[in-house]
Design an enzyme around this catalytic site. Sequence first.
Site, PDB file in Angstrom:
ATOM      1  CD  GLU A  20      -0.171   5.223  -4.104  1.00  0.00           C
ATOM      2  OE1 GLU A  20       0.323   5.445  -2.985  1.00  0.00           O
ATOM      3  OE2 GLU A  20      -0.975   4.315  -4.329  1.00  0.00           O
ATOM      4  CG  ASP A  46      -8.379   4.147  -0.042  1.00  0.00           C
ATOM      5  OD1 ASP A  46      -8.142   2.920  -0.019  1.00  0.00           O
ATOM      6  OD2 ASP A  46      -7.725   4.977   0.608  1.00  0.00           O
ATOM      7  CG  ASP A  94      -1.926   1.030   1.316  1.00  0.00           C
ATOM      8  OD1 ASP A  94      -2.301   1.552   0.240  1.00  0.00           O
ATOM      9  OD2 ASP A  94      -2.385   1.364   2.427  1.00  0.00           O
TER      10      ASP A  94
END
Length: 763
Positions: free
Chosen positions: A374, A481, A371
């Site tokens: 990025e 999300d 997670d």
Amino acid sequence: MNVSHEENYKLELEGLDRKISRLNVSTRPEKDFVNDLIPPLDIEKTDGETHWELNKKSDGFSVESSGFPVAEFTELKEVSPDPVDGQNNGHWLRLIHKLADDSRVFGLGEKTGYLEKSGRSYEMWNRDTNGFYTHNEDPLYSSIPFYIVQEDGSCQTCNFLGVYLHQAERSKFNIKYGERPYGVGVTVSSPKTMLYLITGEEIKQVVKGYTRLTGKPLFPPKWALGYHHSKYGVPSDSNETLELAKEFRNREIPCDAIYFDIQHMDNKRVFTWDEDRFPEPESLIEKLHEMNYRVVNIVDPGVKEEEGYEIYDSGKESEVFVKDKEGDDYSGSVWPGFCVFPDFIREGVRDWWARQNGKILDQGVDGIWNDMNEPAIFFGKKQIKEIASELLDRFSDEDHLDFSCKNRLLNIGESSTNSMVHETDKGEKIDHGKVHNLYALYEAMATEQAFERKRPNKRPFILTRAGFPGIQKFAAKWTGDNSSTWEHMRMSVYMSLNLGMSGLPFVGPDIGGFDGDVEPELLTRWIQLGSVLPFFRNHSSLDTAPQEPWSYGEKYEKINRKYISLRYSLLPFLYTEFFRTHRSGVPIMRPLFMEFPGDEETYSVSDQFLLGNSMLVAPVLERNAERRLVYLPYEDGNRDISWLDWWTGDRLESGYNLLETALDVMPIFIREGKGIPYTEPVQHTEKLRNVLKIKINPGPGGKKEVSVPIYHDDGESKGYDRGNYFYGEFLIEEGGEGTAPELEVKHDGYEPFWTETEVINPG
Ligand code: MIG
């Protein structure tokens, strides 16, 4: 090689083979073309094809293949950098790939909106949206700069072209958007770029070609195809974990994997467990394994900046962390507080990260969930200090605390990584803008190394949020999300299809929705949909309404069980199709037009899909929908075929059909001439049944011969790569019902799991 020197730019065209060519474009001729930060492609060399040609035109240039035009480009020039970008403010390049007005454009990876992409612009910049995203949010977590153009909808001449921009820097694609000539406006934050042109008569061939370049999608372990259960904050300790695991088994709701989100860690420090709540992780995992569960742990890239914390100390000693412009370790705030970030572009750093991951693999963890890769950072340490002191200064003159201040504060996350400076293996310093979109890919490569070392003969399971072309070789991807709304469930169909067409087939959304409270009906409809999506994980956020399949009483639980069980019944089919996808690159989840390109109507259907080439699904995406309009395609453009209703055995014809969709019905059909292998449901993927059933649709009068592929292996080793698998095709002729069908063995490297077969022809 074709080379062209123009006044303002230089072009180089090279054919890789008959279908693929590489076009280098540069407005700064002195600069090297090679972008060596991106991991190597699977095919780099050419086989000396010479039929590719570059031709000058009055307003630009064209690329031709054996004399046929493949693509035409115009308005190639340098443009000034976009102010959104804090870096790369050198020279940006722009060009327009000209398209006919009636052309269609697909692809571009993780994008919202309908499958046909015209009329909007899309950016490639891996981005956490800080909470749920909307129907036109852009960019999102991963960047796949690859689009597919269809120049003519009529099948005889249908002609597809894939364009892959081999470029990691921020880029933008304006698809037939507010400009003439119509086309794809491509802007890159660099004075040079590299385009791969991939031709194909069918869209499938283009996707195949693209995955020949960037890599074939991984073949997952079978357990990764089961139902996975996850929630941020839950389970919060060992007991709760075991309770949850038992609950699934007691209620006979199949499940294969339980996830540990950041709540399992000691103060959110990566690779730790909270000692009070999870005192003995090894024995907990062992107990879960005994119940045939697999365990997936979250791993965030941020390492808490804290002396005495083993991982930090070790990373500091080996100098693995990304620096800032002043040469200090870059520090930014994420869940554990201020963190430092491994510089994954270096081999040594990946090796170090693999060793850290290895520690939790040693504890028995089965899968790793990446997670925040990025990378997503709330704000930089120096950045916040600077802003704070500037604001304090300005307080004396209140007029200056204006809109621009507000924007700066709002964009603090987006600009948080601007001051990162990376270092390559050769010691070169690189601005973050060139690395950003590659960060997750390199992290996944490091994670894969950990699996390779600890379990060399097992297929790894890695789940990622961010990505770049090539990530499909290493990881499954979820769409970040989303929220618990009907709109988001609908979007999840488009987005999953879009990712599959873009070479990333092992995908799925958070089933039930991440943000906000789910309503029981939505959860049930979404579980139905999830049961046939490539990746099937129920996940939701901290402190939101529960999303266990049993959370809302018997009425819903029964239907949820029915569909999760359907998933497990379909495993022989899904596993076979995943194997085929791994080999070909053609996604398991396909838009209708991928199988029925001659049927014009299919291009306007974004909310139905096929699994493989045989099963059609029409998920119910509206609240209280007692009916649903379902489009059943025509074969070869206009030939009527029959579609067999999976549930009722009714045979329907091509065209629009209005179907009854009570809450326990999600319409599923078998295409004429096809069959689906399945078994009675199992509670987890390790259990196998000995009766293999095959439901067939031999067409009206049962005339058509049906052939049904079947794959089997041990479910988890890499033996399939050495031939340890079974692959065959059942051939079922007229009147084949009930009898043992003929099985044509194509590869005999593993014992089939069934001892009996049963053909079912309900129509
Ligand atoms: O939002 O680790 O997308 O799946 O549960 C906070 C907590 C950070 C974002 C992920 C989400 C995960 C959550 N993470």
